[in-house]
Design a protein around this motif. Sequence first.
Motif, short mmCIF file in Angstrom:
data_model
loop_
_atom_site.label_atom_id
_atom_site.label_comp_id
_atom_site.label_asym_id
_atom_site.label_seq_id
_atom_site.Cartn_x
_atom_site.Cartn_y
_atom_site.Cartn_z
N THR A 194 30.54 -4.64 -45.18
CA THR A 194 29.95 -4.79 -46.52
C THR A 194 30.93 -5.51 -47.45
O THR A 194 30.52 -6.30 -48.31
N GLY A 195 32.21 -5.24 -47.26
CA GLY A 195 33.21 -5.94 -48.07
C GLY A 195 33.28 -7.42 -47.74
O GLY A 195 33.35 -8.27 -48.63
N ALA A 196 33.22 -7.74 -46.46
CA ALA A 196 33.30 -9.14 -46.04
C ALA A 196 32.08 -9.93 -46.50
O ALA A 196 32.19 -11.11 -46.85
N LEU A 197 30.92 -9.30 -46.50
CA LEU A 197 29.68 -9.99 -46.87
C LEU A 197 29.35 -9.84 -48.35
O LEU A 197 28.32 -10.35 -48.79
N SER A 198 30.20 -9.15 -49.10
CA SER A 198 29.90 -8.84 -50.51
C SER A 198 28.53 -8.17 -50.62
O SER A 198 27.71 -8.50 -51.48
N TYR A 199 28.29 -7.23 -49.73
CA TYR A 199 27.00 -6.54 -49.64
C TYR A 199 26.99 -5.38 -50.63
O TYR A 199 27.81 -4.47 -50.55
N THR A 200 26.07 -5.39 -51.59
CA THR A 200 26.07 -4.39 -52.65
C THR A 200 24.96 -3.34 -52.61
O THR A 200 25.08 -2.32 -53.29
N PRO A 201 23.86 -3.52 -51.85
CA PRO A 201 22.84 -2.46 -51.82
C PRO A 201 23.43 -1.15 -51.31
O PRO A 201 24.41 -1.13 -50.57
N PRO A 202 22.84 -0.01 -51.71
CA PRO A 202 23.39 1.29 -51.32
C PRO A 202 23.26 1.58 -49.83
O PRO A 202 22.29 1.18 -49.20
N VAL A 203 24.26 2.25 -49.29
CA VAL A 203 24.25 2.71 -47.90
C VAL A 203 24.43 4.22 -47.91
O VAL A 203 24.99 4.78 -48.84
N ALA A 204 23.95 4.89 -46.87
CA ALA A 204 24.00 6.35 -46.86
C ALA A 204 24.24 6.87 -45.45
O ALA A 204 23.85 6.25 -44.46
N LEU A 205 24.88 8.03 -45.40
CA LEU A 205 25.11 8.76 -44.15
C LEU A 205 24.24 10.00 -44.18
O LEU A 205 24.24 10.75 -45.17
N LEU A 206 23.48 10.24 -43.13
CA LEU A 206 22.60 11.41 -43.09
C LEU A 206 22.74 12.12 -41.75
O LEU A 206 22.62 11.51 -40.69
N LYS A 207 23.01 13.43 -41.84
CA LYS A 207 23.13 14.26 -40.64
C LYS A 207 22.05 15.34 -40.65
O LYS A 207 21.27 15.45 -41.60
N GLY A 208 22.05 16.15 -39.60
CA GLY A 208 21.08 17.23 -39.51
C GLY A 208 21.43 18.38 -40.43
O GLY A 208 22.55 18.51 -40.95
N ARG A 209 20.48 19.26 -40.62
CA ARG A 209 20.60 20.38 -41.55
C ARG A 209 21.85 21.22 -41.33
O ARG A 209 22.51 21.65 -42.29
N SER A 210 22.19 21.50 -40.09
CA SER A 210 23.29 22.42 -39.79
C SER A 210 24.67 21.86 -40.17
O SER A 210 25.67 22.56 -40.06
N ASN A 211 24.70 20.61 -40.61
CA ASN A 211 25.98 20.00 -41.01
C ASN A 211 26.29 20.19 -42.49
O ASN A 211 27.37 19.81 -42.94
N TYR A 212 25.35 20.75 -43.25
CA TYR A 212 25.53 20.85 -44.69
C TYR A 212 25.65 22.31 -45.16
O TYR A 212 24.92 23.19 -44.70
N LEU A 213 26.57 22.52 -46.07
CA LEU A 213 26.76 23.85 -46.66
C LEU A 213 25.51 24.28 -47.41
O LEU A 213 24.94 23.52 -48.19
#
Length: 332
Positions: A194-213
């Motif tokens: 994203t830095g090399a391409l000057s990519y600005t749209p949002p990116v996200a990481l999503l895991k399964g339910r058991s990974n979150y408090l």
Amino acid sequence: MPSQDLLFPILPRAPSTPSPDDIKREVTQISQKHQLRKIGTDNGGGAQHHQQDHPPAKRDQPKVQDDHHKPDPDPQVDLFVCKPNQVRFRRAFGITAAFARDAPLTIQTLFKPDGPLASHIDGFKARAPQLEMAEAVARAIKSGGRLLVEAGTGTGKTYAYLVPALESGKRVVISTGSKNLQEQLFYRDLPTITGALSYTPPVALLKGRSNYLCIERMNRLLSESHLQKPEILSDLVKVKSWSTATDNGDVGDIPGLQENAEILAHVTSTNDNCLGRDCPYYDDCHLVVARRRAMDAQVVVINHHLFFADMAVKDTGFGELVPESQVYVFDE
């Protein structure tokens, strides 16, 4: 045809012309920041230096036109070329100029020795199989087709699919075979590209339910701490201390906590014990926040387990875990 580099034409002189000193200062700043240089095109379409009214200037020290010099009225003769970046600037060389990436760059341009990747990534040098794979991925995305790629170690497969996927401008879901690969992709490889391409749209990481408090279950455990085993109490202190500082609620980030710690089952939720919208902490729920971010993102990184869990949920017709996308990448 113009050069493969990003081109923009000289536009008419602004009604309010800046002073020569202002021009010189701005040109110096622009040339230092964007490595601006001047080029011309011949009538046959090939890029070459224009030898008549505008002699070529050095790459890092472009020649400044004086007040008496008028830009060539033909926008196809005098052009400026700039390193790819999402930038707009005015009054360069005593004229008004604009620069914007209105169209994706070609894969060849992105991977070439003096392209965006090589300029941003130390030691980057595209390999022939990597370039071949990147072009195949780009064709598959453009045509809406399917592509299966098998490539050896050292090919550079991650960059070969990330670059065309991001450059396509489409919504992308990338699924990995493990959580470790998922985190490596999101925290290391994706920021690099994203830095090399000057990519600005949002990116996200999503895991399964058991990974979150689960805040509600943690607070309930705290209220019942006098009933817990010593090892649970010891880890509860770590969880509570970490919970006040985390911004994503990923229990894998808790310092000093074992991956299979017994307490994790007490401070995360399942479909059966989640209170949903009836939960007093619903608006602050880490899982809810993560899913909102994923729904708003242009690129979402998940893992195969979550992808197929999402398919099962969608089959019921009662919701979704992963947003619908135009491009899906499975990284084994």
